[in-house]
Design a protein around this motif. Sequence first.
Motif, PDB file in Angstrom:
ATOM      1  N   HIS A  77       0.812  -1.227   0.000  1.00 40.78           N
ATOM      2  CA  HIS A  77       0.000   0.000   0.000  1.00 40.78           C
ATOM      3  C   HIS A  77       0.845   1.276   0.000  1.00 40.78           C
ATOM      4  O   HIS A  77       0.341   2.347  -0.311  1.00 40.78           O
ATOM      5  CB  HIS A  77      -0.924   0.007   1.212  1.00 40.78           C
ATOM      6  CG  HIS A  77      -1.773  -1.213   1.340  1.00 40.78           C
ATOM      7  ND1 HIS A  77      -2.756  -1.545   0.425  1.00 40.78           N
ATOM      8  CD2 HIS A  77      -1.764  -2.211   2.267  1.00 40.78           C
ATOM      9  CE1 HIS A  77      -3.327  -2.687   0.796  1.00 40.78           C
ATOM     10  NE2 HIS A  77      -2.746  -3.109   1.902  1.00 40.78           N
ATOM     11  N   ILE A  78       2.118   1.166   0.341  1.00 45.69           N
ATOM     12  CA  ILE A  78       2.949   2.359   0.502  1.00 45.69           C
ATOM     13  C   ILE A  78       3.099   3.133  -0.804  1.00 45.69           C
ATOM     14  O   ILE A  78       3.001   4.368  -0.820  1.00 45.69           O
ATOM     15  CB  ILE A  78       4.335   1.981   1.063  1.00 45.69           C
ATOM     16  CG1 ILE A  78       4.185   1.418   2.480  1.00 45.69           C
ATOM     17  CG2 ILE A  78       5.275   3.184   1.068  1.00 45.69           C
ATOM     18  CD1 ILE A  78       5.484   0.901   3.080  1.00 45.69           C
ATOM     19  N   VAL A  79       3.335   2.434  -1.900  1.00 44.45           N
ATOM     20  CA  VAL A  79       3.586   3.103  -3.180  1.00 44.45           C
ATOM     21  C   VAL A  79       2.428   4.019  -3.558  1.00 44.45           C
ATOM     22  O   VAL A  79       2.630   5.168  -3.958  1.00 44.45           O
ATOM     23  CB  VAL A  79       3.839   2.065  -4.297  1.00 44.45           C
ATOM     24  CG1 VAL A  79       3.962   2.759  -5.643  1.00 44.45           C
ATOM     25  CG2 VAL A  79       5.093   1.274  -4.013  1.00 44.45           C
ATOM     26  N   ASP A  80       1.201   3.533  -3.435  1.00 43.05           N
ATOM     27  CA  ASP A  80       0.034   4.333  -3.812  1.00 43.05           C
ATOM     28  C   ASP A  80      -0.232   5.454  -2.814  1.00 43.05           C
ATOM     29  O   ASP A  80      -0.472   6.605  -3.204  1.00 43.05           O
ATOM     30  CB  ASP A  80      -1.209   3.442  -3.919  1.00 43.05           C
ATOM     31  CG  ASP A  80      -1.140   2.488  -5.101  1.00 43.05           C
ATOM     32  OD1 ASP A  80      -0.448   2.815  -6.088  1.00 43.05           O
ATOM     33  OD2 ASP A  80      -1.763   1.418  -5.031  1.00 43.05           O
ATOM     34  N   LEU A  81      -0.178   5.141  -1.532  1.00 44.49           N
ATOM     35  CA  LEU A  81      -0.533   6.139  -0.521  1.00 44.49           C
ATOM     36  C   LEU A  81       0.513   7.237  -0.379  1.00 44.49           C
ATOM     37  O   LEU A  81       0.188   8.373  -0.033  1.00 44.49           O
ATOM     38  CB  LEU A  81      -0.749   5.450   0.823  1.00 44.49           C
ATOM     39  CG  LEU A  81      -1.948   4.492   0.895  1.00 44.49           C
ATOM     40  CD1 LEU A  81      -1.983   3.776   2.247  1.00 44.49           C
ATOM     41  CD2 LEU A  81      -3.252   5.247   0.675  1.00 44.49           C
ATOM     42  N   CYS A  82       1.783   6.918  -0.647  1.00 47.35           N
ATOM     43  CA  CYS A  82       2.857   7.891  -0.453  1.00 47.35           C
ATOM     44  C   CYS A  82       3.466   8.371  -1.774  1.00 47.35           C
ATOM     45  O   CYS A  82       4.543   8.986  -1.766  1.00 47.35           O
ATOM     46  CB  CYS A  82       3.952   7.295   0.427  1.00 47.35           C
ATOM     47  SG  CYS A  82       3.399   6.880   2.091  1.00 47.35           S
TER      48      CYS A  82
END
Length: 209
Positions: A77-82
Amino acid sequence: MLKALILGEEERGQSQYQVVCFIFHFPKDSFISSDAMSKLRQKNPSTIRTPEEDLGRTNHTMEYMVLLKHAGIISPHIVDLCAEAGPYTYTLHEDVIKWAAAQGIPVTSYKPALRRFPTSPDYFATNEIDNEETPTTKCSQTKNMWATCQCHLELCIGWYPCGLKYCKGKSSTKNSVLSYRCGIKTCRKCHLFAYYVSQKQQCLWDEDT
């Protein structure tokens, strides 16, 4: 994970906003269950809410910049959220250890996704000489806009559902008390993040008052 959008200070030459993303561990009991959340109905949404409990402030010293192209090792989820934060995505070694243990993998598996700050110990180093910290001045203590420094940013969640509320009543059995779910408990929680920046220009809000 907390993401902040910080507006630029035009009177100080900042015409753009900046986004920072902090990835850290949340205990499982920090929030109510998804089942309870799905049943939550908020009346009068425009009302200013007051939390029932103030959970105070937790301090976090961020030791790594997270490299988004490899961040899937930690969480998908990090790539999309950040994505908008880009290189301003941070985490800390203490939580990296927790996540590795939870996944049952060596902590070194996360190394490709992490870039150590010059001010942080090299936890993956085998040579003690490579494990020395480089001291850095706090951004609040320097006037040099182009100097490296340690920035501080406090983010507070002023009101959120943090648990279930239970009430007591009489049961059908004589002289016995029954505990039952009767609502949602709300909390306030603050987080103070300390992290390395290459220029004080990236941390103009952190000044002594």
